[in-house]
Structure formats: structure tokens, C-alpha cells
Scaffold this motif. Structure first.
Motif, mmCIF file in Angstrom:
data_model
loop_
_atom_site.group_PDB
_atom_site.id
_atom_site.type_symbol
_atom_site.label_atom_id
_atom_site.label_comp_id
_atom_site.label_asym_id
_atom_site.label_seq_id
_atom_site.Cartn_x
_atom_site.Cartn_y
_atom_site.Cartn_z
ATOM 1 N N LYS A 189 43.682 34.423 45.544
ATOM 2 C CA LYS A 189 44.355 33.238 45.017
ATOM 3 C C LYS A 189 44.819 33.466 43.577
ATOM 4 N N ALA A 190 43.998 34.169 42.789
ATOM 5 C CA ALA A 190 44.365 34.444 41.398
ATOM 6 C C ALA A 190 45.603 35.333 41.329
ATOM 7 N N LEU A 191 45.662 36.330 42.194
ATOM 8 C CA LEU A 191 46.833 37.216 42.224
ATOM 9 C C LEU A 191 48.098 36.450 42.631
ATOM 10 N N GLU A 192 47.937 35.500 43.529
ATOM 11 C CA GLU A 192 49.091 34.717 44.001
ATOM 12 C C GLU A 192 49.739 33.902 42.891
ATOM 13 N N VAL A 193 48.929 33.496 41.912
ATOM 14 C CA VAL A 193 49.479 32.670 40.824
ATOM 15 C C VAL A 193 49.591 33.456 39.516
ATOM 16 N N GLY A 194 49.470 34.771 39.597
ATOM 17 C CA GLY A 194 49.700 35.616 38.430
ATOM 18 C C GLY A 194 48.553 35.711 37.443
ATOM 19 N N LEU A 195 47.340 35.359 37.876
ATOM 20 C CA LEU A 195 46.171 35.454 36.987
ATOM 21 C C LEU A 195 45.488 36.807 37.195
ATOM 22 N N ASP A 196 46.137 37.848 36.705
ATOM 23 C CA ASP A 196 45.646 39.207 36.936
ATOM 24 C C ASP A 196 44.285 39.448 36.297
ATOM 25 N N LYS A 197 44.065 38.850 35.115
ATOM 26 C CA LYS A 197 42.778 39.036 34.436
ATOM 27 C C LYS A 197 41.634 38.478 35.273
ATOM 28 N N LEU A 198 41.818 37.270 35.778
ATOM 29 C CA LEU A 198 40.788 36.653 36.615
ATOM 30 C C LEU A 198 40.588 37.450 37.896
ATOM 31 N N ALA A 199 41.690 37.901 38.510
ATOM 32 C CA ALA A 199 41.598 38.673 39.749
ATOM 33 C C ALA A 199 40.783 39.940 39.544
ATOM 34 N N GLY A 200 41.046 40.650 38.459
ATOM 35 C CA GLY A 200 40.294 41.873 38.172
ATOM 36 C C GLY A 200 38.844 41.585 37.857
ATOM 37 N N HIS A 201 38.622 40.468 37.191
ATOM 38 C CA HIS A 201 37.259 40.070 36.800
ATOM 39 C C HIS A 201 36.387 39.821 38.029
ATOM 40 N N VAL A 202 36.892 39.028 38.959
ATOM 41 C CA VAL A 202 36.091 38.699 40.146
ATOM 42 C C VAL A 202 36.003 39.888 41.098
ATOM 43 N N LYS A 203 37.026 40.738 41.116
ATOM 44 C CA LYS A 203 36.974 41.943 41.940
ATOM 45 C C LYS A 203 35.835 42.848 41.480
ATOM 46 N N ASN A 204 35.696 42.986 40.169
ATOM 47 C CA ASN A 204 34.610 43.794 39.621
ATOM 48 C C ASN A 204 33.249 43.204 39.991
ATOM 49 N N HIS A 205 33.137 41.888 39.897
ATOM 50 C CA HIS A 205 31.875 41.233 40.292
ATOM 51 C C HIS A 205 31.573 41.464 41.773
ATOM 52 N N ARG A 206 32.595 41.354 42.580
ATOM 53 C CA ARG A 206 32.396 41.516 44.034
ATOM 54 C C ARG A 206 31.897 42.922 44.376
ATOM 55 N N HIS A 207 32.428 43.910 43.703
ATOM 56 C CA HIS A 207 32.033 45.290 43.996
ATOM 57 C C HIS A 207 30.630 45.616 43.486
ATOM 58 N N ASN A 208 30.180 44.844 42.494
ATOM 59 C CA ASN A 208 28.886 45.157 41.877
ATOM 60 C C ASN A 208 27.757 44.217 42.288
ATOM 61 N N ILE A 209 28.033 43.246 43.117
ATOM 62 C CA ILE A 209 27.039 42.213 43.391
ATOM 63 C C ILE A 209 25.813 42.764 44.116
ATOM 64 N N GLU A 210 25.984 43.821 44.893
ATOM 65 C CA GLU A 210 24.847 44.383 45.626
ATOM 66 C C GLU A 210 24.207 45.559 44.886
ATOM 67 N N SER A 211 24.758 45.911 43.719
ATOM 68 C CA SER A 211 24.226 47.066 42.995
ATOM 69 C C SER A 211 23.078 46.682 42.076
#
Length: 211
Positions: A189-211
Motif C-alpha cells: 500500500k505504501a508503494l502504491e501511494v509513493g511512500l518509499d521510505k515507509l515501504a522500505g521500513h516495513v519491508k526491513n521489519h518483515r524480513h527481520n521479525i523472526e531473527s
């Protein structure tokens, strides 16, 4: 006549939360600090005699009172009241958060949500997974509301708390699939509205949540 304990609990919660006022972030005050006229030794490197002569005063903090009500019910193993407490805190958060207070307001409420989750991990609480699954269901609609209202700073901070809570849950063997789905959907949803910073932020959280 039978007393509806859930209704009574809800009434007490609302009575506290209705008194809440969240000042704008520009006021540059510690919104969670009710101790400005109270000597807290942990806040001082060195204690002077004049500090010890101060008359301690504590102002009424509606959010702290509501939080205590919820913890007291969890201490009594009241699952329904615990779920209701989480629900009410998050609803009042959404009612209070605005563009001019989104940083402080998000920290105020999500700190309490994090503490409630940590309390639920105690061995003495028998409904940890049930409360966790309920909390996970609440997380997505709250996050999407913030995104739809373009409260971008709140979204960033909210995702930070979700990541912290999720990592703790994973360490305790609780499922995090719903959190990861929420973070993925937020990224899209963030990428759809041009919020690249938020998109990258949550992507990083998603990849690290199980680490």
C-alpha cells in the motif's frame, strides 16, 4: 439484579480514557511524564540536598489509570477483559492521533500495548496465545487506518512497535504470520501511494521479525 462485569469494566476504562488530552508534538514536552514534580532517583546522576527537600507531587494520568485497570484484570486471568482493554486502548489511540501529535501519541499508546503483551507472557497467565491471536487481529486495521489518514510518522513508529512485539513473540514460540502479512500489505500500500521510505521500513521489519 446481576452485575455485568464487562460493562462495568468498560465504563471504568472509558471514564479514564475520556479524560485524556494529547498535546501537539511541537509543544516539546514529555507526554508520558507525570513525574515533573516528583523526585525520581533514576533520572538524576547526582542528588543534591535541595532535591531531597522537594515536596513530591503526582498529577493524575488517565492513560496510566486505564493501563492499571487492564493489568489488574490480566492478573486475575480475565481474558475477555484483557481483550477489551487492548481494543479500547487502540480505539482511543485512533480517536486521539492527529498529524500534529502523531509521534507522541503513538509512543504513548503503543508503549502500553507492548507492556500488556509482555505481561501476558508470564507463566502465570494461562491465555497467552489466545490474547496474542486477538492482538494480531487488531494490529492490521489500526495500521491501515493510519496509512489511509496519511499519518506517515505514526505509521513508521507503529511498525517499529509491531516489529519489537513480533520479535518477542517469535522468541516465545508464538506465530507471527499475521504480523508478517500486515507488514507485507503495508509495504504494498505504501508503494502504491509513493511512500518509499515507509515501504522500505516495513519491508526491513518483515524480513527481520523472526531473527
Amino acid at each position: 439484579m446481576a452485575v455485568n462485569s464487562l460493562a462495568e469494566f468498560l465504563g471504568k476504562l472509558k471514564m479514564c480514557l475520556d479524560l485524556m488530552q494529547v498535546p501537539p508534538d511541537s509543544d516539546n514536552v514529555d507526554k508520558d511524564n507525570i513525574f515533573k514534580d516528583y523526585l525520581d532517583l533514576a533520572e538524576h546522576y547526582r542528588i543534591l540536598d535541595e532535591h531531597l527537600q522537594t515536596v513530591d507531587k503526582l498529577s493524575f494520568d488517565p492513560l496510566s489509570e486505564a493501563f492499571c485497570l487492564i493489568i489488574n484484570e490480566l492478573n486475575r486471568n480475565k481474558l475477555d477483559k484483557g481483550k477489551m482493554g487492548i481494543n479500547e486502548l487502540l480505539k482511543f489511540y485512533l480517536r486521539k492521533v492527529q498529524k500534529d501529535n502523531q509521534v507522541g501519541c503513538t509512543h504513548l499508546f503503543m508503549t502500553r500495548i507492548k507492556y500488556i503483551f509482555l505481561y501476558s507472557l508470564l507463566d502465570s497467565f494461562p491465555f497467552t496465545e489466545l490474547l496474542w491471536r486477538y492482538m494480531c487481529k487488531c494490529i492490521q486495521p489500526v495500521g491501515f487506518y493510519l496509512l489511509e489518514k496519511q499519518l506517515n510518522e505514526a505509521c513508521l513508529i507503529y511498525s517499529d512497535y509491531i516489529s519489537i512485539i513480533g520479535k518477542t513473540a517469535a522468541r516465545h514460540g508464538l506465530p507471527t504470520d499475521k504480523l508478517q502479512h500486515f507488514l507485507r500489505m503495508t509495504e504494498v500500500k505504501a508503494l502504491e501511494v509513493g511512500l518509499d521510505k515507509l515501504a522500505g521500513h516495513v519491508k526491513n521489519h518483515r524480513h527481520n521479525i523472526e531473527s
